[in-house]
Design a protein around this motif. Structure first.
Motif, PDB file in Angstrom:
ATOM      1  N   THR A 234       0.852  -1.194   0.000  1.00  0.00           N
ATOM      2  CA  THR A 234       0.000   0.000   0.000  1.00  0.00           C
ATOM      3  C   THR A 234       0.884   1.238   0.000  1.00  0.00           C
TER       4      THR A 234
ATOM      5  N   SER B 249       0.927   5.879  -1.213  1.00  0.00           N
ATOM      6  CA  SER B 249       0.270   7.087  -1.683  1.00  0.00           C
ATOM      7  C   SER B 249       1.263   7.897  -2.496  1.00  0.00           C
TER       8      SER B 249
ATOM      9  N   THR C 156      -3.968   7.256  -3.513  1.00  0.00           N
ATOM     10  CA  THR C 156      -3.542   6.154  -2.649  1.00  0.00           C
ATOM     11  C   THR C 156      -3.704   4.871  -3.460  1.00  0.00           C
ATOM     12  N   TYR C 157      -2.935   3.833  -3.123  1.00  0.00           N
ATOM     13  CA  TYR C 157      -3.031   2.614  -3.897  1.00  0.00           C
ATOM     14  C   TYR C 157      -2.792   1.401  -3.011  1.00  0.00           C
TER      15      TYR C 157
ATOM     16  N   ASP D  10      -3.696  13.852  -6.176  1.00  0.00           N
ATOM     17  CA  ASP D  10      -2.998  12.869  -5.363  1.00  0.00           C
ATOM     18  C   ASP D  10      -3.732  11.529  -5.417  1.00  0.00           C
TER      19      ASP D  10
END
Length: 411
Positions: free
Chosen positions: A303, A305, A324-325, A322
């Motif tokens: 995880t 960002s 997140t992933y 921006d």
């Protein structure tokens, strides 16, 4: 009158310079200093008497006449400290300091001239200065005496003769909160108050292991690590069929390397264990399945960002971008949040997606902004470029946001 040539007296109209005489309590004495005619100079008369006392007097008048200066001294009661001969010296000063001092002459004060009453201080008198010094010395002696008395009291307080005699209890030394022997216990069944009772050395020795005893006990135990189960352990029956059959060796221990392929390869778990049923295929399969099903392979999940960077052609319309992933295996899911400035664009492009897209075609999908305006996003395959576009130019309001989720393959 006494006449000086600068510093040196050269004439005296009265025999032996006797001038302070007569029946009057105030008598005038004149001095004339040739060659000094400067009205910026101030004068002082310094008198020293036979008993060593000193007085300094400011003359009543000093008048320069172009060739010299005439000084007039009217003798007063407080000027004379002692009858008889005394020495006199004239000093001249200006704002820069000392100009000159005359040589000393002797004058005489007979007994018809009253002397100073020493009960009253003359601010110019050396005698007064000596008296003040005597008073200061007396005050210092008083302070020292008080300190001596204080030290004597401290010595008395520390004198062993004033201390309590040695006794069988601490109270003999003024200690009232010492150890209460009645609360000490040597056996568990003697404990009556867990807050007040405390153990004796014997109690600690009987009921607690010391570090040597703990080390000795642990030295005979097997570690739950790879290599702890060895051929020697099996040969000495530290690892037996019963222990394996009863779950002493489980899939959990296998997964943690306590029982590894190297153990089996080295015959630490041999065919005998398999043949007699201590370790069976079903037992191993069930244990391994159970252990693996509860595992989480954190190495395959990621995880993070980051920030998307707009192309220069799109920078003016983007306020912020921006994301997140989360990556699970070969698939990454990206949550994108874009905030626009006011303006019109038909296509906005970004770079810096977290992974390169490996889809066989460019993935694209419809999304809607918070102003309910439809947009299409697309990712260029074999790249990290993200595009937002529409069939025609669309206007963006200041602060308009576009938040959506996209997923793609990364390998």
């Amino acid at each position: 009158m006494i006449i000086y040539e600068m510093k040196k007296p050269i004439e005296c109209y009265d025999t032996d310079c006797v001038g302070v005489t007569g029946d009057n309590i105030a008598y005038t004495q004149y001095f004339y200093i040739k060659g000094v005619s400067d009205d910026s100079i101030s004068y002082t008369l310094h008198l020293r008497f036979a008993d060593g006392s000193v007085n300094s007097i400011t003359p009543d008048n000093a008048v320069p006449d172009g060739e010299g200066t005439e000084i007039r001294w009217i003798v007063k009661k407080n000027d004379i400290f002692k009858h008889g001969y005394f020495e006199l010296q004239i000093e001249g000063r200006n704002k820069f300091g000392l100009v000159f001092q005359t040589e000393i002459v002797r004058l005489y004060a007979d007994e018809s001239l009253p002397v100073e009453d020493r009960e009253y201080a003359n601010p110019n008198s050396e005698t007064v200065r000596l008296r003040d010094e005597a008073y200061a010395a007396l005050e210092e002696m008083k302070k020292q005496q008080a300190q001596i008395e204080e030290n004597v009291e401290k010595i008395k307080q520390t004198d062993l003769d004033n201390k309590a005699d040695k006794a069988t209890t601490l109270a003999g030394y003024g200690i009232t909160d010492g150890e209460n022997i009645g609360n000490k216990v040597a056996e568990k069944n003697k404990i009556t108050d867990e807050d007040a009772n405390y153990p004796s050395i014997g109690y600690l020795h009987d009921y607690y292991y010391d570090y040597g005893e703990v080390d000795e006990a642990l030295s005979g135990k097997l570690d739950n690590t790879s290599g702890a189960v060895t051929t020697d352990n099996i040969a000495s029956k530290a690892v037996t069929n019963e222990k394996i059959a009863n779950g002493a060796i489980t899939a959990f221990k296998i997964a943690n390397g306590a029982v590894s392929g190297s153990n089996i390869a080295q015959y630490q778990i041999s065919t005998n264990h398999l043949q007699n049923g201590a370790v069976t295929t079903d037992k191993l399969a069930d244990e391994v399945k159970t252990g693996i099903s509860s595992k989480y392979d954190s190495s395959n999940v990621e995880t993070g960002s980051g920030t998307l960077t707009p192309y220069t052609t799109s920078a003016d319309i983007v306020k912020s971008a921006d994301f997140t992933y989360q990556r699970v295996g070969r698939v990454v899911t990206v949550n994108v949040n874009i905030v626009f400035n006011a303006g019109t664009k038909s296509q906005v492009m970004f770079i810096n997606l977290p992974y390169v897209c490996k889809n066989t075609v460019n993935p694209r999908e419809l999304c809607v902004s918070n102003s309910r305006v439809s947009r299409i996003w697309a990712i260029n395959k074999n790249n990290t470029t993200l595009s937002i576009f529409s069939d025609s130019s669309l206007s963006y309001a200041d602060g308009e946001t576009l938040a959506y989720t996209l997923s793609y393959l990364i390998s």
